[in-house]
Design a protein around this motif. Structure first.
Motif, PDB file in Angstrom:
ATOM      1  N   UNK A 129       0.863  -1.182   0.000  1.00  0.00           N
ATOM      2  CA  UNK A 129       0.000   0.000   0.000  1.00  0.00           C
ATOM      3  C   UNK A 129       0.899   1.230   0.000  1.00  0.00           C
ATOM      4  N   UNK A 130       0.606   2.161  -0.893  1.00  0.00           N
ATOM      5  CA  UNK A 130       1.483   3.318  -0.996  1.00  0.00           C
ATOM      6  C   UNK A 130       0.705   4.629  -1.035  1.00  0.00           C
ATOM      7  N   UNK A 131      -0.328   4.719  -1.819  1.00  0.00           N
ATOM      8  CA  UNK A 131      -1.059   5.986  -2.010  1.00  0.00           C
ATOM      9  C   UNK A 131      -1.545   6.514  -0.669  1.00  0.00           C
ATOM     10  N   UNK A 132      -1.208   7.771  -0.382  1.00  0.00           N
ATOM     11  CA  UNK A 132      -1.585   8.483   0.845  1.00  0.00           C
ATOM     12  C   UNK A 132      -1.012   7.850   2.118  1.00  0.00           C
ATOM     13  N   UNK A 133       0.000   7.044   1.976  1.00  0.00           N
ATOM     14  CA  UNK A 133       0.713   6.471   3.121  1.00  0.00           C
ATOM     15  C   UNK A 133       1.988   7.294   3.351  1.00  0.00           C
ATOM     16  N   UNK A 134       2.516   7.289   4.574  1.00  0.00           N
ATOM     17  CA  UNK A 134       3.802   7.974   4.793  1.00  0.00           C
ATOM     18  C   UNK A 134       4.903   7.310   3.959  1.00  0.00           C
ATOM     19  N   UNK A 135       5.773   8.116   3.391  1.00  0.00           N
ATOM     20  CA  UNK A 135       6.868   7.584   2.584  1.00  0.00           C
ATOM     21  C   UNK A 135       7.783   6.747   3.475  1.00  0.00           C
ATOM     22  N   UNK A 136       8.069   5.526   3.046  1.00  0.00           N
ATOM     23  CA  UNK A 136       8.873   4.588   3.821  1.00  0.00           C
ATOM     24  C   UNK A 136       9.889   3.948   2.874  1.00  0.00           C
ATOM     25  N   UNK A 137      11.160   4.188   3.116  1.00  0.00           N
ATOM     26  CA  UNK A 137      12.193   3.668   2.211  1.00  0.00           C
ATOM     27  C   UNK A 137      12.307   2.147   2.260  1.00  0.00           C
ATOM     28  N   UNK A 138      11.697   1.512   3.253  1.00  0.00           N
ATOM     29  CA  UNK A 138      11.696   0.050   3.301  1.00  0.00           C
ATOM     30  C   UNK A 138      10.774  -0.550   2.246  1.00  0.00           C
ATOM     31  N   UNK A 139       9.791   0.250   1.777  1.00  0.00           N
ATOM     32  CA  UNK A 139       8.821  -0.242   0.810  1.00  0.00           C
ATOM     33  C   UNK A 139       8.693   0.617  -0.442  1.00  0.00           C
ATOM     34  N   UNK A 140       9.107   1.858  -0.363  1.00  0.00           N
ATOM     35  CA  UNK A 140       8.891   2.795  -1.462  1.00  0.00           C
ATOM     36  C   UNK A 140      10.210   3.291  -2.051  1.00  0.00           C
ATOM     37  N   UNK A 141      10.171   3.554  -3.338  1.00  0.00           N
ATOM     38  CA  UNK A 141      11.299   4.178  -4.022  1.00  0.00           C
ATOM     39  C   UNK A 141      10.773   5.479  -4.632  1.00  0.00           C
ATOM     40  N   UNK A 142      11.318   6.595  -4.191  1.00  0.00           N
ATOM     41  CA  UNK A 142      10.853   7.892  -4.683  1.00  0.00           C
ATOM     42  C   UNK A 142      11.437   8.143  -6.066  1.00  0.00           C
ATOM     43  N   UNK A 143      10.571   8.405  -7.039  1.00  0.00           N
ATOM     44  CA  UNK A 143      11.032   8.721  -8.390  1.00  0.00           C
ATOM     45  C   UNK A 143      10.840  10.204  -8.699  1.00  0.00           C
ATOM     46  N   UNK A 144      10.014  10.866  -7.880  1.00  0.00           N
ATOM     47  CA  UNK A 144       9.786  12.305  -8.076  1.00  0.00           C
ATOM     48  C   UNK A 144       9.210  12.889  -6.793  1.00  0.00           C
ATOM     49  N   UNK A 145       9.246  14.228  -6.738  1.00  0.00           N
ATOM     50  CA  UNK A 145       8.631  14.943  -5.621  1.00  0.00           C
ATOM     51  C   UNK A 145       7.620  15.916  -6.211  1.00  0.00           C
ATOM     52  N   UNK A 146       6.574  16.167  -5.446  1.00  0.00           N
ATOM     53  CA  UNK A 146       5.524  17.053  -5.924  1.00  0.00           C
ATOM     54  C   UNK A 146       5.145  17.999  -4.793  1.00  0.00           C
ATOM     55  N   UNK A 147       5.223  19.315  -5.034  1.00  0.00           N
ATOM     56  CA  UNK A 147       4.875  20.264  -3.972  1.00  0.00           C
ATOM     57  C   UNK A 147       3.354  20.303  -3.752  1.00  0.00           C
ATOM     58  N   UNK A 148       2.959  20.293  -2.485  1.00  0.00           N
ATOM     59  CA  UNK A 148       1.540  20.374  -2.132  1.00  0.00           C
ATOM     60  C   UNK A 148       1.343  21.497  -1.127  1.00  0.00           C
ATOM     61  N   UNK A 149       0.204  22.212  -1.230  1.00  0.00           N
ATOM     62  CA  UNK A 149      -0.025  23.316  -0.291  1.00  0.00           C
ATOM     63  C   UNK A 149      -0.421  22.849   1.109  1.00  0.00           C
ATOM     64  N   UNK A 150      -1.057  21.670   1.230  1.00  0.00           N
ATOM     65  CA  UNK A 150      -1.517  21.192   2.535  1.00  0.00           C
ATOM     66  C   UNK A 150      -0.334  20.669   3.347  1.00  0.00           C
ATOM     67  N   UNK A 151      -0.219  21.178   4.550  1.00  0.00           N
ATOM     68  CA  UNK A 151       0.892  20.789   5.418  1.00  0.00           C
ATOM     69  C   UNK A 151       0.772  19.322   5.864  1.00  0.00           C
ATOM     70  N   UNK A 152      -0.447  18.850   6.078  1.00  0.00           N
ATOM     71  CA  UNK A 152      -0.644  17.481   6.564  1.00  0.00           C
ATOM     72  C   UNK A 152      -0.378  16.424   5.492  1.00  0.00           C
ATOM     73  N   UNK A 153      -0.285  16.784   4.234  1.00  0.00           N
ATOM     74  CA  UNK A 153      -0.015  15.842   3.143  1.00  0.00           C
ATOM     75  C   UNK A 153       1.477  15.705   2.852  1.00  0.00           C
ATOM     76  N   UNK A 154       2.275  16.594   3.393  1.00  0.00           N
ATOM     77  CA  UNK A 154       3.717  16.556   3.135  1.00  0.00           C
ATOM     78  C   UNK A 154       4.318  15.291   3.747  1.00  0.00           C
TER      79      UNK A 154
END
Length: 181
Positions: A129-154
């Protein structure tokens, strides 16, 4: 005892008691030495036997583990080879859902996808599970970053580029994700 027997005993030359005792003591010492040697040889044989049994038990355990590892690695390779097929079916479902008005094609694709996923899940495959989950390097590989205005989504996963999977609790493919910053 008769008198004659007593006289016969007296007439026989008697060994000196000290020589007989010395002879018997030497014989006893020799027998004790042989007994010690036999006990030492028996103890050595017993130790060798126990070591051999331990080696054989370890060999059996190692062989059984190697068989299990071989089966698991064969299934892992097969499942990893099927992941691109799953990706292609997901893309086809998305494309048919957006562009084709014939819903029977969509139902057919979803049926194939669900059968394949159910089979793979029965073999231990799980979607990460990845969408809307906290980024975790044990399971996720970041290919890009996207700026968001909401502080709680960062720091959360904004989008999933490629689905990741675990097989029996071990990651076999990391989720490629876009991270919200």
């Amino acid at each position: 005892m008769s008198e004659k027997n007593k006289q016969d005993i007296k007439e026989q030359p008697a060994e000196k008691p000290s020589k007989k005792v010395a002879k018997d003591a030497a014989k006893i010492a020799e027998l004790e030495k042989q007994l010690e040697e036999a006990n030492a040889a028996l103890a050595k044989e017993k130790d060798d036997y126990l070591l051999l049994m331990a080696d054989f038990t370890n060999f059996r355990r190692k062989t059984a583990q190697e068989k299990i590892d071989l089966i698991n690695s064969a299934s892992k390779d097969t499942i990893e080879g099927m992941l691109p097929v799953l990706d292609d079916i997901e893309i086809a479902i998305k494309t048919v859902r957006e562009n084709v008005e014939d819903k029977s094609s969509l139902e057919g694709l979803e049926l194939i996808y669900n059968k394949l996923m159910n089979y793979l899940k029965s073999k231990g495959l799980e979607v990460i599970k990845a969408k809307d989950e906290p980024f975790n390097t044990d399971f996720h590989e970041a290919v890009a970053q996207f700026p968001v205005p909401e502080e709680d989504r960062k720091g959360l996963v904004f989008d999933v580029v490629q689905t990741g999977y675990t097989l029996n609790g071990k990651v076999i493919r990391f989720s490629k994700v876009v991270v919200a910053i």
